[in-house]
Design an enzyme around this catalytic site. Sequence first.
Site, PDB file in Angstrom:
ATOM      1  N   THR A   1      11.111  13.614 -12.428  1.00 23.33           N
ATOM      2  CA  THR A   1      10.703  13.889 -13.806  1.00 23.33           C
ATOM      3  C   THR A   1      11.678  13.223 -14.765  1.00 23.33           C
ATOM      4  OG1 THR A   1       9.970  16.011 -12.973  1.00 23.33           O
ATOM      5  CG2 THR A   1       9.892  15.709 -15.339  1.00 23.33           C
TER       6      THR A   1
ATOM      7  N   ASP B   1     -19.122   1.357 -14.503  1.00 26.24           N
ATOM      8  CA  ASP B   1     -19.364   2.790 -14.716  1.00 26.24           C
ATOM      9  C   ASP B   1     -18.567   3.533 -13.654  1.00 26.24           C
ATOM     10  OD1 ASP B   1     -20.511   5.422 -15.066  1.00 26.24           O
ATOM     11  OD2 ASP B   1     -22.221   4.459 -16.034  1.00 26.24           O
TER      12      ASP B   1
ATOM     13  N   TRP C   1      -4.385  35.771 -14.779  1.00 27.59           N
ATOM     14  CA  TRP C   1      -5.118  34.633 -14.202  1.00 27.59           C
ATOM     15  C   TRP C   1      -4.677  34.394 -12.769  1.00 27.59           C
ATOM     16  CZ3 TRP C   1      -3.973  29.373 -12.792  1.00 27.59           C
ATOM     17  CH2 TRP C   1      -2.617  29.058 -12.808  1.00 27.59           C
TER      18      TRP C   1
ATOM     19  N   GLU D   1      -1.319  22.614  -9.196  1.00 23.61           N
ATOM     20  CA  GLU D   1      -2.176  22.743 -10.375  1.00 23.61           C
ATOM     21  C   GLU D   1      -1.401  22.438 -11.663  1.00 23.61           C
ATOM     22  OE1 GLU D   1      -5.316  23.260 -10.957  1.00 23.61           O
ATOM     23  OE2 GLU D   1      -5.247  23.772 -13.085  1.00 23.61           O
TER      24      GLU D   1
ATOM     25  N   TYR E   1       0.945  20.346 -11.990  1.00 21.55           N
ATOM     26  CA  TYR E   1       1.075  18.893 -12.132  1.00 21.55           C
ATOM     27  C   TYR E   1      -0.276  18.242 -12.387  1.00 21.55           C
ATOM     28  CZ  TYR E   1       5.776  19.915 -10.971  1.00 21.55           C
ATOM     29  OH  TYR E   1       7.026  20.446 -11.008  1.00 21.55           O
TER      30      TYR E   1
ATOM     31  N   HIS F   1      -7.689  34.126 -21.646  1.00 23.08           N
ATOM     32  CA  HIS F   1      -7.038  33.014 -22.362  1.00 23.08           C
ATOM     33  C   HIS F   1      -6.512  31.990 -21.362  1.00 23.08           C
ATOM     34  CE1 HIS F   1      -4.178  30.819 -24.875  1.00 23.08           C
ATOM     35  NE2 HIS F   1      -3.209  31.191 -24.054  1.00 23.08           N
TER      36      HIS F   1
ATOM     37  N   HIS G   1       1.091  25.663  -7.888  1.00 21.32           N
ATOM     38  CA  HIS G   1       2.092  24.731  -8.367  1.00 21.32           C
ATOM     39  C   HIS G   1       1.569  23.314  -8.499  1.00 21.32           C
ATOM     40  CE1 HIS G   1       5.828  24.253 -10.250  1.00 21.32           C
ATOM     41  NE2 HIS G   1       5.810  23.048  -9.765  1.00 21.32           N
TER      42      HIS G   1
ATOM     43  N   ARG H   1       6.523  39.819 -19.976  1.00 18.62           N
ATOM     44  CA  ARG H   1       5.226  39.221 -20.305  1.00 18.62           C
ATOM     45  C   ARG H   1       4.138  40.278 -20.245  1.00 18.62           C
ATOM     46  NH1 ARG H   1       3.904  34.806 -15.791  1.00 18.62           N
ATOM     47  NH2 ARG H   1       2.101  34.442 -17.078  1.00 18.62           N
TER      48      ARG H   1
ATOM     49  N   HIS I   1       8.868  29.381  -5.681  1.00 19.60           N
ATOM     50  CA  HIS I   1       9.778  29.630  -6.804  1.00 19.60           C
ATOM     51  C   HIS I   1       9.094  30.502  -7.868  1.00 19.60           C
ATOM     52  CE1 HIS I   1       8.431  25.614  -8.817  1.00 19.60           C
ATOM     53  NE2 HIS I   1       7.708  26.611  -9.262  1.00 19.60           N
ATOM     54  N   HIS I   2       7.790  30.707  -7.716  1.00 21.23           N
ATOM     55  CA  HIS I   2       7.112  31.672  -8.593  1.00 21.23           C
ATOM     56  C   HIS I   2       7.297  33.085  -8.086  1.00 21.23           C
ATOM     57  CE1 HIS I   2       4.806  28.564 -10.825  1.00 21.23           C
ATOM     58  NE2 HIS I   2       4.936  27.899  -9.698  1.00 21.23           N
TER      59      HIS I   2
ATOM     60  N   SER J   1     -16.800  21.830  -9.473  1.00 19.35           N
ATOM     61  CA  SER J   1     -16.857  20.807 -10.516  1.00 19.35           C
ATOM     62  C   SER J   1     -15.627  19.901 -10.463  1.00 19.35           C
ATOM     63  CB  SER J   1     -16.973  21.486 -11.877  1.00 19.35           C
ATOM     64  OG  SER J   1     -16.610  20.596 -12.894  1.00 19.35           O
ATOM     65  N   SER J   2     -14.440  20.502 -10.348  1.00 22.15           N
ATOM     66  CA  SER J   2     -13.221  19.684 -10.327  1.00 22.15           C
ATOM     67  C   SER J   2     -13.180  18.784  -9.112  1.00 22.15           C
ATOM     68  CB  SER J   2     -11.968  20.559 -10.273  1.00 22.15           C
ATOM     69  OG  SER J   2     -11.985  21.485 -11.288  1.00 22.15           O
TER      70      SER J   2
ATOM     71  N   SER K   1       2.319   7.036 -21.235  1.00 28.88           N
ATOM     72  CA  SER K   1       2.749   5.727 -20.735  1.00 28.88           C
ATOM     73  C   SER K   1       1.867   4.598 -21.261  1.00 28.88           C
ATOM     74  CB  SER K   1       2.721   5.705 -19.201  1.00 28.88           C
ATOM     75  OG  SER K   1       3.516   6.737 -18.702  1.00 28.88           O
TER      76      SER K   1
ATOM     77  N   LYS L   1      10.991   9.592 -15.168  1.00 38.37           N
ATOM     78  CA  LYS L   1       9.898   9.294 -16.093  1.00 38.37           C
ATOM     79  C   LYS L   1      10.386   9.326 -17.544  1.00 38.37           C
ATOM     80  CE  LYS L   1       5.658   9.770 -14.879  1.00 38.37           C
ATOM     81  NZ  LYS L   1       5.158   8.934 -13.807  1.00 38.37           N
TER      82      LYS L   1
END
Lengths: 292, 183, 528
Positions: C329, C107, C143, C256, C258, C78, C254, C451, C303-304, C170-171, C269, C332
């Site tokens: 943040t 293009d 994951w 990732e 963002y 998932h 991390h 979890r 922090h993870h 790809s990314s 925006s 924003k």
Amino acid sequence: MLKSNRDPGYRFLYPKQYRQGELPMIRKLCLITLGLLGTSVAHADWALNMTKGVTELSAETYDLHMLIFYVCCAIAVVVFGIMIFSLVQHRKSKGAVAATFSHNTTAEVIWTAIPVVILILMAVPSAETMVRLEDSRDPDLTVVITGYQWKWHYAYQGKDVEFYSTLARESNDARGKDSGIDVFSVDNYLLDVDRPLVVPRGAKVRLLITSNDVVHAWWVPKLAIKKDAVPGYLNEAWFRAEESGVYRGQCAELCGKDHGYMPIVVKVVEPEEFLAFVASEHDEKARVASAN
Amino acid sequence: MEKKNPDVEIGTATFTRRLLLLAVAMFGFGYLLVPLYSVFCELTGFGGKPNETAATVVENIDENRLVKVEFVTTVNEYAPWEFSAAVADMEVHPGKLYKATFRARNLSHETKVAQAVPSIVPVQAAKYFRKTECFCFTQQAFSPDEARDLEVQFIVDSNLPSYVDTVTLSYTFFDTARLAQNN
Amino acid sequence: MSSTTHSAEHHDDHGPAKGIKRWLFTTNHKDIGTLYLIFSLTMFFIGGSMALVIRSELMMPGLQFVHPEFFNQMTTMHALIMVFGAVMPAFVGLANWMIPMMIGGPDMALPRMNNWSFWILPIAFGILLSTLFMNGGAPAGGWTMYPPLVLQTGNAFPFLVFSVHLMGISSIMGAINIIVTIMNMRAPGMSLLKMPMFVWTWLITAYLLIAVMPVLAGAVTMLLTDQFFGTSFFLAAGGGDPVMFQHIFWFFGHPEVYIMILPAFGVVSEIIPTFARKPLFGHDSMVYAASSIAFLSFIVWAHHMFTVGMPLTGQLFFMFSTMLIAVPTGVKVFNWMATMWKGSMSFETPMLFSLAFLFLFTIGGFSGLMLAIAPADVQYHDTYFVVAHFHYVLVPGSVFGIMAAAYYWLPKWTGVMYDEKLGKIHFWASAIFVNLTFFPMHFLGLAGMPRRIPDYSTQFADFNMMASIGAIGFGLSQLLFVYIIIKAARGNGVKATAEVWDNPRGLEWTVPSPAPYHTFENPPTIKE
């Protein structure tokens, strides 16, 4: 939350034999649709919020949690308040005409500066608690905890007492997909073990945590301890339980298929009771040795 | 295109190549993190790993201070050993060379090779725990049912921060068969 | 790799090719954008059905439907599918469609690479999904792929690594294309600071992608060589270190986070000024805020890992740096608030989704701030509180951002207005169910539910029931989304004007609706 695990409210989807003389549907519907806070807060033990726990540091952790929570609430009231006001007042359907401004240096400086100040104020007490969490010097008792797939091993250092702690039999019997046992009928379902970790009340207990195979994490909310058990590594944590009682927790790092089935139970007892426990362990060991 | 944006400084082909190079460099950086991490751990004691090769340390005995050194032993993944420290702990003077003994017995009836992996708490003490000789520096082969003593010689550096009063040294015995299998 | 530039290619034909070949060999940014979006929606439903397997099992205590092994496969798949298959490709699809039009370019800069970067994706996810049928099942180690657990994966392991490699390639190709497009394809007069926020946030995101996707590729390669080629990067027995994987993973992980939210910031925006009929407040400070978030994302990874056993100084550093992220943040959020202030607002579906984004993402931000407090994080870590937090930033955050974008630009893509009434129903259903699903998870986490467990103690029953009902409701609501899109794609609706909305800003509204197959072959003139 409902008062007990056996409260009939849990059972509205359960076989009829468990559903006698109750009004489960109504209560359940209330809980689900409106719910949530109103009905639950009244019965809340630690079901809605973090536990205060039974150590000085768990209480400090709780206070920090509440402090940052209230700070967030305060900011939310201001920010959401302004937004909602704006959503109500500055609507095209109310004939609002759009202003054209797109800058305001003063406002921008203020809303950058205020969060910085709030964060600094938050950082200080957090750092203080962290320093205390790390200070495991002068323990009264040291226990080496080893995580296994899927059980815990406890060894009391210098006491010649060690044992495995696994999921209690009642839970284990009920947990299978087709066990046929109603899990609501099991006391402390999935949170009970065959042999709890016994420690004396008021003693500074130092935990040395490691793992035998994959990464696990030893977590007991009421003691505010969560530490990873990493193979090849030793980790340190400590607690001093102020109240005797039974405190339950679980493995908190995914460790394979039975990750959900390796609970932790810590039994905090009076010091004399602890001595008796150690003595009985020694007796048992001698008995097994002589039997062999 | 006749009308070019005057801001465009680098041609598309060059720019693309540079970005590809950046991506490749970042892949390399991922690998560079491995030695960087070791250096970082050595400097800060992050991870609690003591030295992995013999250190040469001159004795500089601090008679006024006693530090407790504790030993913890673990056997990984049902590896067939009995492994324990001869003494649970000892009191040492910083700056003095000591010897500690561990006992290991191969419980299987085949030759087994072990690698002991050390770890130290508090992690801040790791870089002050200097081993001049250790069974963990090399793999240890055990013939079937063999039992033998393993030694570590160490000095707790006299610069050990004063707030540290206990150093716990842990060894985990790993069966290297899995590594060998991969090779 | 060939670096085909647009100027080297000439589109003499002005319509799309016919049949399947159009889609297989297309180099048209709009076609590829469409492919990305359809792919993403498909993955959203596949990942979503896995979420429903999870939520069905968790509806009541006791095991009802699946075995723990399969449950773990579901949580792992998932996450991988939603992160790499649904959210990221959706934003790349939006970038493909909109960036050339927003900057007045004809293009993407590298049209052929664009085609490859898309077609790698179905292969990558074909491989990943095929692991479900392999001996030992799909990956089940989460994951995050922490060793040593991930090394216990069955036959699926090398396929997991390979598919992550393909997703990464790809990314990276997509990101390179977007950067070169933004830097080199702008119409004359479109200076960097004049670019719309969506383009800006994507520029920053693309750089993040190039910086961190290769690091992830490196990390999984190390796992692969540890497993099969005798290296010991993460095997303690060979002198490696399993914790190092966590450091490397989160060095990727991390930023990732963002990568998945910055383009949504961009979308919101664009939308809020349109429906507030007022220019975006503090355009430049928005750019600086997004850049600082991107920069900070590289120094907060641990922090993870507050429970992994770090020295005090390390914990303090990561706590402070993480708290700092709240500042940009906050800027924003305040800027969006100020954009609405004294506007003349109307509430069409894209605006509704953007407003829900604003409120609910902020709630996710609050729980993020709470998680930054290291001592409290010890209690939150690896509980449902974390699950609630990141779903609040990812579902009503990123996913609502994508949906807002879809409604906002759908008339430009299809030429007809979507069904506003159904759109609003879709919005309200999604907004209510998303909260019913994820809000109770805060309580579950605080009350002590970890979890990634297939079964739980009976005291957690009520909130789990609520979350499961919410999840099913949310899942069903998304069928309506598909219906609305199909209806509009078939040209079934009110004809849209070129502007679509009430005097919106941006070059994309100067071309007809639907946007012709080729736009801005002659660069537009940028008004001051």
